[in-house]
Design an enzyme around this catalytic site. Structure first.
Site, short mmCIF file in Angstrom:
data_model
loop_
_atom_site.label_atom_id
_atom_site.label_comp_id
_atom_site.label_asym_id
_atom_site.label_seq_id
_atom_site.Cartn_x
_atom_site.Cartn_y
_atom_site.Cartn_z
CG PHE A 21 -4.46 15.59 1.11
CD1 PHE A 21 -5.18 14.42 0.97
CD2 PHE A 21 -3.93 16.19 -0.03
CE1 PHE A 21 -5.37 13.84 -0.28
CE2 PHE A 21 -4.11 15.62 -1.28
CZ PHE A 21 -4.83 14.44 -1.41
NE ARG A 48 -2.81 8.19 -9.44
CZ ARG A 48 -3.49 7.84 -8.35
NH1 ARG A 48 -2.85 7.62 -7.23
NH2 ARG A 48 -4.80 7.72 -8.38
CG ASP A 86 -6.57 8.45 5.76
OD1 ASP A 86 -5.87 9.26 6.36
OD2 ASP A 86 -7.75 8.66 5.47
CD GLU A 110 -3.21 0.24 0.23
OE1 GLU A 110 -2.75 1.19 -0.45
OE2 GLU A 110 -4.41 -0.04 0.26
CG ASP A 111 -0.99 4.65 -1.70
OD1 ASP A 111 -1.69 3.88 -0.99
OD2 ASP A 111 -1.49 5.49 -2.46
#
Ligand code: IMP
Ligand code: MG
Length: 180
Positions: A156, A169, A107, A103-104
């Site tokens: 964020f 990205r 959250d 996963e990046d």
């Protein structure tokens, strides 16, 4: 490094590419140590993880490692919708395989929890998760990833695969939303 602007919002440099590379290599060493000879299947969660997964997968240099992809969407703009949509499923058999979810960022943990639940139904030998980034304060379900690159506050961020409605990205560094 300069600030960047997307959709009228300003983002400032947060994690530089050299620091990212250092953590990617540290994670790769840990994974190599734990999975050598186990024919692990890396499961890259698209879209956000594709850049991290590519770097990590190569850095692990495991002779018998494989990689596959699954696609989820839970974010709209700068917040989680609380609902996870699976846009592309798993084509591999994972029964008796050692699966490493890539996963990046974790959250709320909703995506991760749903994925772990679905994988468990298919009787894998083991499932662990590696996430480049983890926001522990935002976690509402499940546990965090077993391997974490950076633990960060609930702000964020974008770049290095992470996006704002599809943009940013391709930034080699990670940026954070600037406080007004
Ligand atoms: P979760 O289901 O709430 O854990 O959300 C996970 C997904 O939300 C990640 O894989 C990202 O695609 C997206 N996401 C969470 N935080 C951020 C952020 O700060 N920037 C960009 N995308 C994010
Ligand atoms: Mg993602």
């Amino acid at each position: 490094m300069e600030e960047v602007t997307y959709q009228g919002l300003t983002f400032e440099p947060y994690i530089r590419r050299e620091e990212i590379a250092k953590q990617v290599h540290r994670l790769a060493q840990e994974i190599k140590r734990d999975y050598d000879g186990k024919n692990p299947l890396f499961l890259c969660v698209l879209n956000g993880s594709f850049i991290f997964a590519a770097d990590l997968f190569r850095a692990c240099s495991l002779h018998d490692a494989e990689i596959t992809f699954i696609r989820f969407k839970s974010y709209d703009g700068m917040s989680s919708t609380g609902e996870v949509k699976q846009l592309m499923g798993l084509s591999e058999q994972i029964q008796d395989r050692h699966v490493i979810i890539v996963e990046d960022i974790i959250d709320s943990g909703i995506t991760a929890a749903q994925l772990r639940k679905e994988l468990a139904k298919q009787s894998p030998a083991s499932v662990k998760m590696v996430s480049l980034l983890f926001k522990p304060d935002a976690l509402t379900v499940g546990e965090g990833p077993e391997y974490v690159g950076f633990s960060i506050p609930s702000k964020f961020i974008l770049g290095y695969g992470l996006d704002l409605d599809g943009l940013a990205r391709n930034l080699p560094d990670i940026y954070v939303l600037k406080e007004k």
